[in-house]
Design an enzyme around this catalytic site. Structure first.
Site, PDB file in Angstrom:
ATOM      1  N   GLY A 106       0.672  -0.807   0.231  1.00 12.17           N
ATOM      2  CA  GLY A 106       0.373  -0.187  -0.090  1.00 12.17           C
ATOM      3  C   GLY A 106       0.891   1.101  -0.074  1.00 12.17           C
ATOM      4  N   SER A 107       0.574   2.202   0.717  1.00 12.78           N
ATOM      5  CA  SER A 107       0.611   3.591   0.244  1.00 12.78           C
ATOM      6  C   SER A 107       1.940   3.756   1.843  1.00 12.78           C
ATOM      7  CB  SER A 107       0.163   4.683   0.812  1.00 12.78           C
ATOM      8  OG  SER A 107      -0.475   4.177   2.159  1.00 12.78           O
TER       9      SER A 107
ATOM     10  N   GLY B 282       2.942   2.861   5.147  1.00 10.81           N
ATOM     11  CA  GLY B 282       3.809   1.264   5.753  1.00 10.81           C
ATOM     12  C   GLY B 282       4.802   2.289   6.784  1.00 10.81           C
TER      13      GLY B 282
ATOM     14  N   GLU C  24       5.749  -3.466   0.527  1.00 10.53           N
ATOM     15  CA  GLU C  24       6.175  -3.648  -0.656  1.00 10.53           C
ATOM     16  C   GLU C  24       4.887  -1.426  -0.804  1.00 10.53           C
ATOM     17  OE1 GLU C  24       7.376  -5.005  -2.863  1.00 10.53           O
ATOM     18  OE2 GLU C  24       7.637  -6.825  -2.108  1.00 10.53           O
TER      19      GLU C  24
ATOM     20  N   CYS D  29       1.926   0.845  -8.593  1.00 14.79           N
ATOM     21  CA  CYS D  29       2.738   1.113  -8.255  1.00 14.79           C
ATOM     22  C   CYS D  29       4.252   1.055  -9.151  1.00 14.79           C
ATOM     23  CB  CYS D  29       3.130   0.058  -7.119  1.00 14.79           C
ATOM     24  SG  CYS D  29       3.225  -1.399  -7.505  1.00 14.79           S
TER      25      CYS D  29
HETATM   26  P1  NAD Z   1      -3.584   2.411   1.224  1.00 19.79           P
HETATM   27  O1  NAD Z   1      -2.170   2.793   1.641  1.00 19.79           O
HETATM   28  O2  NAD Z   1      -4.790   3.327   1.550  1.00 19.79           O
HETATM   29  O3  NAD Z   1      -4.562   1.023   1.771  1.00 19.79           O
HETATM   30  C1  NAD Z   1      -3.781  -0.457   1.573  1.00 19.79           C
HETATM   31  C2  NAD Z   1      -4.450  -1.614   2.360  1.00 19.79           C
HETATM   32  O4  NAD Z   1      -3.712  -1.174   3.779  1.00 19.79           O
HETATM   33  C3  NAD Z   1      -5.113  -1.626   2.815  1.00 19.79           C
HETATM   34  O5  NAD Z   1      -6.027  -2.582   2.676  1.00 19.79           O
HETATM   35  C4  NAD Z   1      -6.137  -0.434   3.725  1.00 19.79           C
HETATM   36  O6  NAD Z   1      -7.076  -1.123   4.439  1.00 19.79           O
HETATM   37  C5  NAD Z   1      -5.194  -1.096   5.008  1.00 19.79           C
HETATM   38  N1  NAD Z   1      -4.202  -0.253   5.603  1.00 19.79           N
HETATM   39  C6  NAD Z   1      -4.504   1.132   5.735  1.00 19.79           C
HETATM   40  N2  NAD Z   1      -3.514   2.212   7.210  1.00 19.79           N
HETATM   41  C7  NAD Z   1      -3.120   0.864   7.545  1.00 19.79           C
HETATM   42  C8  NAD Z   1      -2.718   0.527   8.368  1.00 19.79           C
HETATM   43  N3  NAD Z   1      -2.433   1.739   9.548  1.00 19.79           N
HETATM   44  N4  NAD Z   1      -2.244  -1.154   9.305  1.00 19.79           N
HETATM   45  C9  NAD Z   1      -3.146  -1.294   8.882  1.00 19.79           C
HETATM   46  N5  NAD Z   1      -3.438  -2.218   7.835  1.00 19.79           N
HETATM   47  C10 NAD Z   1      -3.419  -0.485   6.945  1.00 19.79           C
HETATM   48  O7  NAD Z   1      -3.460   1.733   0.048  1.00 19.79           O
HETATM   49  P2  NAD Z   1      -3.697   1.745  -1.910  1.00 19.79           P
HETATM   50  O8  NAD Z   1      -4.528   3.433  -1.688  1.00 19.79           O
HETATM   51  O9  NAD Z   1      -5.053   0.689  -1.343  1.00 19.79           O
HETATM   52  O10 NAD Z   1      -2.998   1.649  -2.467  1.00 19.79           O
HETATM   53  C11 NAD Z   1      -1.833   2.423  -3.142  1.00 19.79           C
HETATM   54  C12 NAD Z   1      -0.803   2.583  -2.679  1.00 19.79           C
HETATM   55  O11 NAD Z   1      -0.790   1.363  -2.773  1.00 19.79           O
HETATM   56  C13 NAD Z   1       0.154   3.122  -3.486  1.00 19.79           C
HETATM   57  O12 NAD Z   1       1.278   4.065  -2.852  1.00 19.79           O
HETATM   58  C14 NAD Z   1       0.809   2.326  -4.248  1.00 19.79           C
HETATM   59  O13 NAD Z   1       2.338   2.380  -4.593  1.00 19.79           O
HETATM   60  C15 NAD Z   1       0.689   0.899  -3.165  1.00 19.79           C
HETATM   61  N6  NAD Z   1       0.993  -0.086  -4.208  1.00 19.79           N
HETATM   62  C16 NAD Z   1       2.396  -0.494  -4.001  1.00 19.79           C
HETATM   63  C17 NAD Z   1       2.639  -2.164  -4.883  1.00 19.79           C
HETATM   64  C18 NAD Z   1       4.112  -2.439  -4.264  1.00 19.79           C
HETATM   65  O14 NAD Z   1       4.503  -3.815  -5.247  1.00 19.79           O
HETATM   66  N7  NAD Z   1       5.092  -1.712  -4.322  1.00 19.79           N
HETATM   67  C19 NAD Z   1       1.763  -2.579  -5.040  1.00 19.79           C
HETATM   68  C20 NAD Z   1      -0.173  -2.281  -5.504  1.00 19.79           C
HETATM   69  C21 NAD Z   1      -0.147  -1.131  -4.813  1.00 19.79           C
END
Ligand code: NAD
Length: 525
Positions: free
Chosen positions: A257-258, A262, A279, A313
């Site tokens: 995720g974002s 992380g 990731e 991503c």
């Molecule tokens: P997001 O960070 O908003 O959410 C990702 C996941 O994390 C969701 O399931 C969310 O519910 C969960 N989450 C959020 N905060 C959390 C916390 N504090 N504790 C535990 N879980 C939590 O991201 P998004 O909008 O769904 O996706 C887009 C982002 O993901 C972009 O930044 C993109 O670059 C990244 N991404 C990275 C990869 C990679 O492999 N590097 C792959 C896909 C997406």
């Protein structure tokens, strides 16, 4: 095309989703039908999770949301199942993953349809995402017969020094909306052959694809007589993710995720002595040199930057172009961008589907404002696009922006189709610009000059986890390790030796002599 109202579109999307789930045989927990046209929802509500399709921007269904007690129960069941699963022979575990691959092949179109409905991907890309799941199953089946440790020479006579790899435990997977199923499969196919069990907290935006994927795996497990609890899904938003992250029984937490997410997750897992695999976001660039094949470069750039509506991503967000070719390249890209069909991702010919929601569109438009304020020029695109019958959806035209410098907005990841163009005169300058961002995921160079290519691939070149020559930054194959450096999180998953993160290494010394020599020649009495 017939004119639709938003309500008829939403009703049609809901029917399509329910039909796909039925064909897959997924059990959807007490679905409450939300009235079509009842407004735009961001996903998680106090009454549950609203499944909002980006095709209409309206809720299709409401599902119950897991609370902390549900997450606890899922981890308990997965920990219990681990006690059985860890002792199943690796090749037998591989048989379950092979069956998952067969079921995914059988239901490829059904699962891809759900991915389109929930993530907004065009059909070809949604099918590609499911194909990636099938590919990683193949890869993991091979791994199930080849996972192995090394034997090292012992310094002591009559001794054997070796390592074994044992299953790790419960793997928690937190995934993002934009790869709603592939990321789970990269983790799960490998974790399963390694002998781990999995609890998955998918994005709150894509719960149906998750339920469908999990149903197929549970079928494969049940057919082979193994506990279905080997694979768990908990539906919910951040709170459910936080409960999973904090659970001490989760041996490895793999979170996609974002960068913000992380930064929240890493200290919690580290604080309880767990392992994490992150990731996170990318801010990927391609360098285009004077010798580049510009026809090929344009094709690679347009797919990487505008594909998936810029919501990968690995999407290409920055171009670093030699001053001698920049005008030519920008002209070609402008023409290519002007012809990109934006619209319903299910329609033949569409190349750019919707952004995930209105907030994503607003962030894109705000970033373009900031770029203009920094002296940038929007060459083409960058506008909201109205699509017939879908007033709540967030369609945009991909933007190409020339920038005088790499300002803050260029150094941030805006999860939308914006491609910033910067110029350079020396390769050193290009590499410095390329690396001068917080993220380090994917990168590319377009060149026919072997010196430039090898310099970019070298330790003094790109600082990313993925470095390509003459292809774009997106669209990785599963055979390599996937991930990036710096604020992208440092994790690697999928191919190569990524499996090692899903196992614990044990070093063994066996003495088969009648003596007891101590290492390093130590005498003790
Ligand atoms: P997001 O960070 O908003 O959410 C990702 C996941 O994390 C969701 O399931 C969310 O519910 C969960 N989450 C959020 N905060 C959390 C916390 N504090 N504790 C535990 N879980 C939590 O991201 P998004 O909008 O769904 O996706 C887009 C982002 O993901 C972009 O930044 C993109 O670059 C990244 N991404 C990275 C990869 C990679 O492999 N590097 C792959 C896909 C997406």
């Amino acid at each position: 095309m017939t004119t639709q109202t938003s309500s008829t579109l939403t009703a049609e999307l809901r029917e399509a989703a329910l039909a796909a789930l039925r064909r897959i045989g997924a059990d959807v927990p007490s679905v409450e039908l939300v009235e079509a046209g009842s407004g735009v929802s961001t996903g998680s509500t106090s009454e549950g999770i609203d499944v909002v399709s980006p095709l209409s921007g309206e809720p299709l269904l409401r599902l119950p949301e897991a609370g902390a007690a549900d997450v606890d129960a899922a981890v308990t069941a997965a920990a219990e199942a681990f006690r059985t699963w860890r002792s199943v022979p690796g090749p037998v575990r591989g048989g379950v993953v092979r069956r998952l691959g067969e079921l995914l092949t059988e239901h490829k179109a059904d699962l891809a349809e759900l991915v389109t409905l929930e993530a907004g991907k065009i059909t070809s890309e949604a099918l590609g995402e499911v194909q990636e799941m099938i590919d990683v199953c193949d890869y993991a089946v091979g791994l199930s017969r080849s996972l192995g440790g090394r034997t090292m020479p012992s310094e002591r006579p009559g001794h054997r020094l070796m390592e074994q790899w044992h299953p790790l435990g419960v793997v928690g997977v937190v995934s993002a909306f934009n790869f709603p199923v592939a990321v789970w499969s990269w983790n799960t196919a490998v974790a399963l052959v390694c002998g781990d069990t999995v609890v998955w907290k998918p994005s709150e935006k894509t719960p149906l694809s998750a339920l469908a994927s999990n149903a197929l795996l549970r079928r494969a497990l049940a057919e082979a007589g193994f506990p279905e609890a080997v694979s768990q899904v908990v539906l919910g938003a951040r709170e459910a993710g936080e409960a999973l992250v904090a659970d001490r029984r989760v041996a490895l937490l793999s979170a996609t995720g974002s960068e913000r997410m992380g930064r929240q997750v890493a200290p919690v897992v580290a604080g309880r002595g767990g392992r994490y695999l992150l990731e996170l976001g990318g801010n990927n660039a391609a360098v285009v040199t004077p010798s580049a094949d510009l026809d090929l470069a344009v094709r690679g750039i347009v797919f990487a930057a505008a594909g998936t509506a810029g919501q990968r991503c690995t999407s290409l967000r920055r171009l670093v172009v030699h001053s001698s070719v920049v005008d030519d390249l920008v002209g070609r890209l402008e023409r290519a961008y002007a012809g990109l069909p934006v619209g319903d991702p299910r329609a033949d010919g569409t190349l750019v589907g919707p952004l995930t929601d209105a907030a994503a569109r607003d962030r894109m438009l705000a970033a373009l404002q900031e770029a203009r304020a920094d002296g940038g020029t929007v060459v083409v695109g960058g506008a909201a696009v109205d699509v017939d019958g879908a007033p709540g959806a967030a369609y945009v035209s991909p933007a190409l922006v020339r920038m005088p410098a790499q300002t803050d907005v260029v150094r941030r990841e805006t999860f939308a189709p914006i491609l910033y163009v910067l110029t350079y005169d020396t390769l050193e300058e290009a590499i410095a610009l390329h690396n001068d961002v917080p993220q380090g995921l994917s990168s590319a160079i377009f060149t026919l000059d072997v010196r430039e290519a090898e310099t970019f691939l070298s330790e003094a070149g790109s600082d990313c986890g993925i470095v390509n020559v003459n292809i774009g930054t997106s669209g990785a194959e599963i055979g390599g390790a996937f991930g990036g450096e710096k604020s992208t999180g440092g994790g690697r998953e999928s191919g190569s030796d990524s499996w090692k993160q899903y196992m614990r290494r044990v070093t063994n010394t066996v003495n088969y002599s009648t003596e007891l020599p101590l290492a390093q020649g130590v005498n003790f009495g």
